[in-house]
Design a protein around this motif. Structure first.
Motif, short mmCIF file in Angstrom:
data_model
loop_
_atom_site.label_atom_id
_atom_site.label_comp_id
_atom_site.label_asym_id
_atom_site.label_seq_id
_atom_site.Cartn_x
_atom_site.Cartn_y
_atom_site.Cartn_z
N LYS A 1 0.87 4.05 -2.91
CA LYS A 1 0.87 5.35 -2.60
C LYS A 1 1.90 6.30 -3.28
N GLU A 2 3.23 5.68 -2.98
CA GLU A 2 4.13 6.45 -3.68
C GLU A 2 3.95 6.43 -5.08
N HIS A 3 3.60 5.31 -5.75
CA HIS A 3 3.51 5.40 -7.15
C HIS A 3 2.65 6.43 -7.78
N ALA A 4 1.41 6.41 -6.70
CA ALA A 4 0.26 7.40 -7.19
C ALA A 4 0.71 8.45 -7.34
N LEU A 5 1.33 9.24 -6.21
CA LEU A 5 2.30 10.57 -6.07
C LEU A 5 2.89 10.85 -7.24
N LEU B 1 0.80 -1.10 -0.08
CA LEU B 1 -0.16 0.07 -0.11
C LEU B 1 0.92 1.25 0.25
N SER B 2 2.12 1.15 0.76
CA SER B 2 3.07 2.39 0.81
C SER B 2 3.62 2.67 -0.49
N ARG B 3 3.84 1.49 -1.38
CA ARG B 3 4.39 1.47 -2.63
C ARG B 3 3.42 2.15 -3.63
N ASP C 1 1.02 11.33 -10.35
CA ASP C 1 0.34 12.57 -10.14
C ASP C 1 1.23 13.76 -10.73
#
Length: 261
Positions: A118-122, A114-116, A125
């Motif tokens: 989120k980082e990928h989504a950031l 999940l952390s990865r 973006d």
């Protein structure tokens, strides 16, 4: 011939004698004569009772090893059940511990994933914003280049129109000057002027066709301006076509002018 049984750990054992002992002097056995006694009913019953007791004792002695063996087997079974129960409890405990560790590892992997994500989504973006910004910058550059290309085309068209007007004025002057020559010279000049006018009309028709094709290419470049690489190449091609077209027009107009003179 077998001797009396011997008790062993696994049951009963017997010593089997295949041949009796060899004895040279066999003793003479003589029957002992017993005095005749009267046998009563009581004596017979007593002997039968004693025989039943001996038989019962013999059966008890005979069944004692079997009972002992059954008791031992029962003890072994109980011991096996105890070992199985303890082994099952130990296995269940180990499985529970293993399941707990597996669950913890699974939760840790899910958290890391999940952390990865989120980082990928950031990052996605950020890339999207950067791409949008670059698209806007590219759009502005393309619009400026298109405006510059249109301005240059307008300027060159104006120059061509000025040169055409000067050429027409020059032709009028030539016609006025030609009226002073002789008839033959006038006919030659008229024929030459007709040829020049025909060439000019053909040239103007070709020029209009090329200008229409040029406008169509500019419109295609505007439609495809969102594609970076293709858009820049389109604008450069439009500018190159515009420059080459204007140079060709200038050259051809110079040729027409010289022909008219």
């Amino acid at each position: 011939m077998a001797e009396s049984p011997k008790e062993k750990s696994g049951g009963l054992a017997f010593d089997v004698i295949l041949k009796p002992a060899a004895v040279d002097n066999v003793p003479n056995l003589k029957a002992i004569s017993t005095p005749n006694k009267e046998i009563s009913q009581e004596i017979i019953e007593k002997k039968l009772k004693e025989a039943d007791e001996r038989r019962m004792i013999h059966e008890v002695q005979k069944l004692a090893p079997v009972v002992k063996s059954r008791e031992r087997a029962q003890e072994v079974n109980n011991r096996i059940h105890e070992l199985n129960d303890s082994f099952s409890k130990e296995v269940e405990k180990k499985l529970a511990e293993k399941m707990e560790v597996t669950q913890e590892n699974k939760m840790a992997r899910i958290t890391a994933l999940l952390s990865r994500l989120k980082e990928h989504a950031l990052r996605v973006d950020e890339v999207r914003k950067a791409s949008e910004q670059s698209r806007l910058v590219l759009k502005e550059r393309i619009d400026r280049k298109l405006e510059t290309a249109v301005e240059k085309r307008e300027q060159k068209l104006t120059q061509i129109q000025d040169r055409l007007q000067r050429h027409m004025i020059h032709i009028d002057k030539v016609i006025e000057a030609g009226s002073k020559f002789s008839k033959d010279t006038e006919e030659k000049l008229i024929q030459k002027m007709d040829t020049t006018l025909k060439n000019r009309e053909e040239y103007l028709s070709n020029l209009l066709l090329r200008l229409k094709d040029h406008d169509r290419r500019i419109e295609d470049a505007r439609k495809n301006r969102l594609n970076q690489s293709s858009s820049e190449e389109s604008v450069e091609n439009v500018e190159n076509v515009s420059d080459s077209l204007m140079e060709s027009l200038s050259f051809n107009m110079s040729g027409l002018t010289c022909a008219g003179e």
